[in-house]
Design a protein around this motif. Sequence first.
Motif, PDB file in Angstrom:
ATOM      1  N   ILE A   8       0.843  -1.196   0.000  1.00 50.18           N
ATOM      2  CA  ILE A   8       0.000   0.000   0.000  1.00 50.18           C
ATOM      3  C   ILE A   8       0.881   1.250   0.000  1.00 50.18           C
ATOM      4  CG2 ILE A   8      -1.705   1.322   1.316  1.00 50.18           C
ATOM      5  CD1 ILE A   8      -2.606  -1.389   2.530  1.00 50.18           C
ATOM      6  N   ILE A  10       1.839   4.728   1.006  1.00 47.44           N
ATOM      7  CA  ILE A  10       1.426   5.567   2.124  1.00 47.44           C
ATOM      8  C   ILE A  10       2.378   6.756   2.249  1.00 47.44           C
ATOM      9  CG2 ILE A  10       2.703   4.135   3.772  1.00 47.44           C
ATOM     10  CD1 ILE A  10       0.441   4.760   5.821  1.00 47.44           C
ATOM     11  N   GLN A  73      -2.256   6.224  -1.314  1.00 47.30           N
ATOM     12  CA  GLN A  73      -3.592   5.735  -1.011  1.00 47.30           C
ATOM     13  C   GLN A  73      -3.968   6.049   0.429  1.00 47.30           C
ATOM     14  OE1 GLN A  73      -3.946   1.608  -1.992  1.00 47.30           O
ATOM     15  NE2 GLN A  73      -3.487   1.945  -4.156  1.00 47.30           N
ATOM     16  N   ALA A  74      -2.938   6.199   1.290  1.00 45.40           N
ATOM     17  CA  ALA A  74      -3.156   6.555   2.694  1.00 45.40           C
ATOM     18  C   ALA A  74      -2.199   7.686   3.045  1.00 45.40           C
ATOM     19  CB  ALA A  74      -2.924   5.353   3.598  1.00 45.40           C
ATOM     20  N   ASP A  95      -7.696   8.248   4.336  1.00 50.03           N
ATOM     21  CA  ASP A  95      -7.819   7.473   3.105  1.00 50.03           C
ATOM     22  C   ASP A  95      -7.934   8.501   1.987  1.00 50.03           C
ATOM     23  OD1 ASP A  95      -8.392   5.769   1.003  1.00 50.03           O
ATOM     24  OD2 ASP A  95      -9.771   4.545   2.187  1.00 50.03           O
ATOM     25  N   LEU A 102      -9.687   8.013   8.580  1.00 52.01           N
ATOM     26  CA  LEU A 102      -9.913   6.654   9.053  1.00 52.01           C
ATOM     27  C   LEU A 102      -9.701   6.528  10.552  1.00 52.01           C
ATOM     28  CD1 LEU A 102      -8.055   4.642   6.265  1.00 52.01           C
ATOM     29  CD2 LEU A 102     -10.522   5.063   6.489  1.00 52.01           C
ATOM     30  N   ILE A 125      -2.024   2.132  12.608  1.00 54.67           N
ATOM     31  CA  ILE A 125      -2.129   2.254  11.151  1.00 54.67           C
ATOM     32  C   ILE A 125      -2.219   0.870  10.514  1.00 54.67           C
ATOM     33  CG2 ILE A 125      -0.895   2.977   9.064  1.00 54.67           C
ATOM     34  CD1 ILE A 125       0.296   5.273  10.867  1.00 54.67           C
ATOM     35  N   ARG A 128      -5.640  -0.702  11.260  1.00 53.05           N
ATOM     36  CA  ARG A 128      -6.756  -0.032  10.570  1.00 53.05           C
ATOM     37  C   ARG A 128      -6.761  -0.328   9.076  1.00 53.05           C
ATOM     38  NH1 ARG A 128     -10.760   0.803   8.668  1.00 53.05           N
ATOM     39  NH2 ARG A 128     -12.033   2.671   8.701  1.00 53.05           N
ATOM     40  N   LEU A 129      -5.578  -0.398   8.463  1.00 57.85           N
ATOM     41  CA  LEU A 129      -5.520  -0.616   7.015  1.00 57.85           C
ATOM     42  C   LEU A 129      -5.540  -2.086   6.616  1.00 57.85           C
ATOM     43  CD1 LEU A 129      -3.003   2.159   5.924  1.00 57.85           C
ATOM     44  CD2 LEU A 129      -5.499   2.156   5.729  1.00 57.85           C
TER      45      LEU A 129
END
Length: 185
Positions: A8, A10, A73-74, A95, A102, A125, A128-129
């Motif tokens: 992801i 970030i 993306q984050a 997000d 988030l 983090i 949550r993701l």
Amino acid sequence: NRARAAPIPIAITDLSGTDPASAALGRDIAQVITADLGNSGLFRPISQAAFIHGPAAAGGMPDFQNWAAIGAQALVTGTAQVSGPSMRVEFRLWDVLPRAQLRGTAYTSSSANWRRIAHIIADVIYERLLGEKGYFDTRVAYISATGPRGRQVRRLAIMDQDGANQRLLTDGAWMVLTPRFAPVR
């Protein structure tokens, strides 16, 4: 059957501070969070050199178009404030695509605990993701062996999961072969 293959992307900004000590603390915390998430292999921290501009004012909404343009993306933003021997750290996880917050949390602790707070934020983090508990706020017990072969001194030691804060728990006077750990003591 639909495993995520790519990490992801970030963006982790330095946690802003109002004075030089707070700004340095915010920078250090962001570096630990970046290292934790990047070393997991499940996140790809975007270099701060790619950032179009810094984060929004404390508590404000980021300009999501700028973060989407660099492929994030984050997004992680926040503040750090040192006052004497204590600190207050706030962070927000955003997000970028739906333009939504988030998670947002604040921690108050002794300034000496800044690394632990950074690991806890990385855990939040991660959870949550990805939906799984993070492991960054973990301590590792191990046997440290020093000296020439045949006359090594073995000591019980402990460190953070990233290798920082190493501390010897025994002095080597007694033979130590395996760590035996009782978390209730």
